[in-house]
Design an enzyme around this catalytic site. Structure first.
Site, PDB file in Angstrom:
ATOM      1  N   HIS A  72     -25.921  11.239 -23.728  1.00  0.00           N
ATOM      2  CA  HIS A  72     -25.741  10.356 -24.885  1.00  0.00           C
ATOM      3  C   HIS A  72     -26.203   8.936 -24.597  1.00  0.00           C
ATOM      4  O   HIS A  72     -26.044   8.425 -23.478  1.00  0.00           O
ATOM      5  CB  HIS A  72     -24.300  10.383 -25.399  1.00  0.00           C
ATOM      6  CG  HIS A  72     -23.262   9.822 -24.480  1.00  0.00           C
ATOM      7  ND1 HIS A  72     -22.880   8.498 -24.506  1.00  0.00           N
ATOM      8  CD2 HIS A  72     -22.484  10.413 -23.540  1.00  0.00           C
ATOM      9  CE1 HIS A  72     -21.919   8.298 -23.619  1.00  0.00           C
ATOM     10  NE2 HIS A  72     -21.652   9.433 -23.013  1.00  0.00           N
ATOM     11  N   ASP A 189     -21.819   5.279 -17.866  1.00  0.00           N
ATOM     12  CA  ASP A 189     -21.500   6.353 -18.800  1.00  0.00           C
ATOM     13  C   ASP A 189     -22.120   5.985 -20.143  1.00  0.00           C
ATOM     14  O   ASP A 189     -21.611   5.096 -20.823  1.00  0.00           O
ATOM     15  CB  ASP A 189     -19.975   6.491 -18.896  1.00  0.00           C
ATOM     16  CG  ASP A 189     -19.514   7.383 -20.017  1.00  0.00           C
ATOM     17  OD1 ASP A 189     -20.324   8.144 -20.567  1.00  0.00           O
ATOM     18  OD2 ASP A 189     -18.317   7.297 -20.376  1.00  0.00           O
ATOM     19  N   GLU A 223     -21.414   9.837 -29.032  1.00  0.00           N
ATOM     20  CA  GLU A 223     -20.494  10.583 -28.187  1.00  0.00           C
ATOM     21  C   GLU A 223     -19.201   9.821 -27.941  1.00  0.00           C
ATOM     22  O   GLU A 223     -18.121  10.417 -27.887  1.00  0.00           O
ATOM     23  CB  GLU A 223     -21.168  10.913 -26.850  1.00  0.00           C
ATOM     24  CG  GLU A 223     -20.400  11.902 -25.984  1.00  0.00           C
ATOM     25  CD  GLU A 223     -19.370  11.244 -25.054  1.00  0.00           C
ATOM     26  OE1 GLU A 223     -18.573  11.977 -24.452  1.00  0.00           O
ATOM     27  OE2 GLU A 223     -19.377   9.994 -24.961  1.00  0.00           O
ATOM     28  N   GLU A 224     -19.284   8.512 -27.818  1.00  0.00           N
ATOM     29  CA  GLU A 224     -18.100   7.728 -27.463  1.00  0.00           C
ATOM     30  C   GLU A 224     -17.045   7.718 -28.570  1.00  0.00           C
ATOM     31  O   GLU A 224     -15.896   7.353 -28.327  1.00  0.00           O
ATOM     32  CB  GLU A 224     -18.497   6.290 -27.112  1.00  0.00           C
ATOM     33  CG  GLU A 224     -19.320   6.142 -25.837  1.00  0.00           C
ATOM     34  CD  GLU A 224     -18.564   6.525 -24.567  1.00  0.00           C
ATOM     35  OE1 GLU A 224     -17.372   6.865 -24.664  1.00  0.00           O
ATOM     36  OE2 GLU A 224     -19.169   6.480 -23.481  1.00  0.00           O
ATOM     37  N   ASP A 244     -22.924  13.967 -17.727  1.00  0.00           N
ATOM     38  CA  ASP A 244     -22.055  12.826 -18.029  1.00  0.00           C
ATOM     39  C   ASP A 244     -21.308  12.436 -16.762  1.00  0.00           C
ATOM     40  O   ASP A 244     -21.579  12.971 -15.686  1.00  0.00           O
ATOM     41  CB  ASP A 244     -21.097  13.176 -19.172  1.00  0.00           C
ATOM     42  CG  ASP A 244     -20.771  11.977 -20.053  1.00  0.00           C
ATOM     43  OD1 ASP A 244     -20.654  10.858 -19.502  1.00  0.00           O
ATOM     44  OD2 ASP A 244     -20.618  12.148 -21.274  1.00  0.00           O
ATOM     45  N   HIS A 324     -15.117   3.884 -17.710  1.00  0.00           N
ATOM     46  CA  HIS A 324     -14.821   3.069 -18.891  1.00  0.00           C
ATOM     47  C   HIS A 324     -14.287   1.685 -18.522  1.00  0.00           C
ATOM     48  O   HIS A 324     -13.705   0.991 -19.347  1.00  0.00           O
ATOM     49  CB  HIS A 324     -13.844   3.775 -19.840  1.00  0.00           C
ATOM     50  CG  HIS A 324     -14.507   4.805 -20.698  1.00  0.00           C
ATOM     51  ND1 HIS A 324     -13.958   5.277 -21.858  1.00  0.00           N
ATOM     52  CD2 HIS A 324     -15.682   5.453 -20.551  1.00  0.00           C
ATOM     53  CE1 HIS A 324     -14.760   6.186 -22.407  1.00  0.00           C
ATOM     54  NE2 HIS A 324     -15.811   6.299 -21.619  1.00  0.00           N
TER      55      HIS A 324
END
Length: 390
Positions: A72, A189, A223-224, A244, A324
């Site tokens: 992504h 990410d 995606e997030e 990922d 994250h």
């Protein structure tokens, strides 16, 4: 050996370029254009959905029963929730991430009239003013604000700049590429995953590799926020491998070295047969790997299944420390995941039945029910209990 030689310089060059492009979910047009043009440079013919998800196909020996590799392009970010009376901005997050990691971040705000630089700060940020209160202030999105680097000290001043509710806020990645192979940055990410996919494609095209079945390379843009692969998977795709991040933390088995193969995430177990194939390829090709389960994690694979696509799914990950947050990876994992990706796409197709969306029991897969390589033994039944005696 099935795996191809990965051009690590190309991989790292792509990662640097991707990190330089802001792409919070909902504001991804620029990175879509970049990746599309890069795919064209590799000799591929990408196509875009209405909103900008990308699909390109490496043709193989057959069309049906196709494979997909998915990553992504979107990242975490924020949006303007409210323009405050002091001219500063209340924010809401894009994606699931802590305001703890937003504090102190340098950002770019994108408005209809242009972009502005700024800093996300706690509501009480000056120790000279608030003393110990800066250390006891609560953590949360309601307790931070965005200070714009512009001539604004009131709500009217900020609105006059063209800044308003809903404007996108991109968080600076602040990448560092170190000589020992470690890479620290926000948004690894999944920009590291995109770089892996591009490097895998570069190796395939450079080596004129022959693939047994069409391979769809998919790049999603939401995606997030949980949408991901909901609408980009086509009916001919039978198996989908997501690239990922894997979380390296206490209680997890992921690593910043080698490939982390996910056995399950919060959406449930990944496909038994596809996951086993990936593990077997790591063993055959001498690729370092480890397995892990993620309890608070979902990926493009989950969104595809939830959207009703009947595909086998798996997740191969590069280990990320502080996912994250301010993330860290190692180039060893990036190369390893790319090696496994290329080994997978050139490997033989083993479940012939997957060319059909629906068929009978003939050729259906079988999971082991007895210990591996042990012949089925006739079990001795326990003696019946005697009737109680008076």
């Amino acid at each position: 050996m099935s795996r191809l030689k990965i051009n690590v310089d190309y991989l790292l060059g792509q990662l640097k370029a991707l990190l330089s492009i802001d792409s919070p979910t909902g504001y991804t047009d620029t990175i879509v254009r970049y990746v599309t043009e890069e795919l064209e440079k590799l000799g591929l013919e990408p196509e875009l959905t209405r909103r900008g998800a990308i699909r390109t196909v490496v043709r193989g020996g057959r069309r049906l029963g196709a494979r997909a590799i998915i990553t992504h392009l979107d990242t975490l970010g924020a949006q303007v929730k409210f323009v405050q009376e002091n001219g500063r901005l209340e924010l809401v997050p894009i994606g699931n991430w802590s305001a703890r990691f937003a504090e102190g971040a340098r950002v770019t705000l994108y408005s209809e009239k242009g972009s502005y630089r700024g800093t996300i700060l706690p509501l009480k940020s000056s120790g000279h003013t608030f003393n110990d209160e800066v250390d006891t202030a609560p953590v949360g999105w309601k307790h931070i604000e965005l200070r714009i680097d512009a001539m604004t000290w009131s709500r009217a001043d900020t609105l006059s700049l063209g800044i308003d509710v809903g404007d996108f806020v991109a968080i600076d990645p602040q990448p560092e590429f170190m000589d020992n192979g470690f890479i620290s940055s926000r948004h690894l990410d999944d920009k590291a995953g995109v770089a892996i996919a591009l490097a895998s494609l570069e190796a395939l095209m450079r080596g004129d590799a022959i693939v047994p079945v069409d391979t769809h390379w998919l790049f999603t843009i939401a995606e997030e926020v949980g949408v991901g692969a909901a609408s980009i998977v086509t009916p001919e795709i039978a198996s989908m491998v997501t690239i990922d991040n894997g979380t390296t933390a206490p209680g997890q088995n992921s690593s910043e070295f080698g490939v982390t193969i996910a056995m399950a995430d919060q959406a449930g177990p990944f496909d038994y047969h596809l996951t086993k194939k990936l593990v077997d390829l790591c063993r055959e090709e001498d690729i370092r790997y480890q397995k892990d389960i993620f309890r608070y994690y979902r990926s493009d694979s989950a969104s595809a299944i939830e959207a009703g696509h009947d595909v086998r799914t798996a997740l191969i990950a590069f280990g990320v420390d502080s996912s994250h947050g301010y993330e860290r990876i190692h180039v060893h994992a990036l190369r390893s995941v790319a090696e496994l990706t290329t080994a997978y796409v050139v490997s033989p197709m083993e479940i012939e039945r997957d060319v059909e969306e629906v068929s009978d029991l003939e050729g259906f897969t079988e999971q082991p029910t007895d210990p591996a390589d042990q012949p089925r033994k006739k079990r001795k039944l326990p003696e019946p209990l005697s009737a109680p005696q008076d």
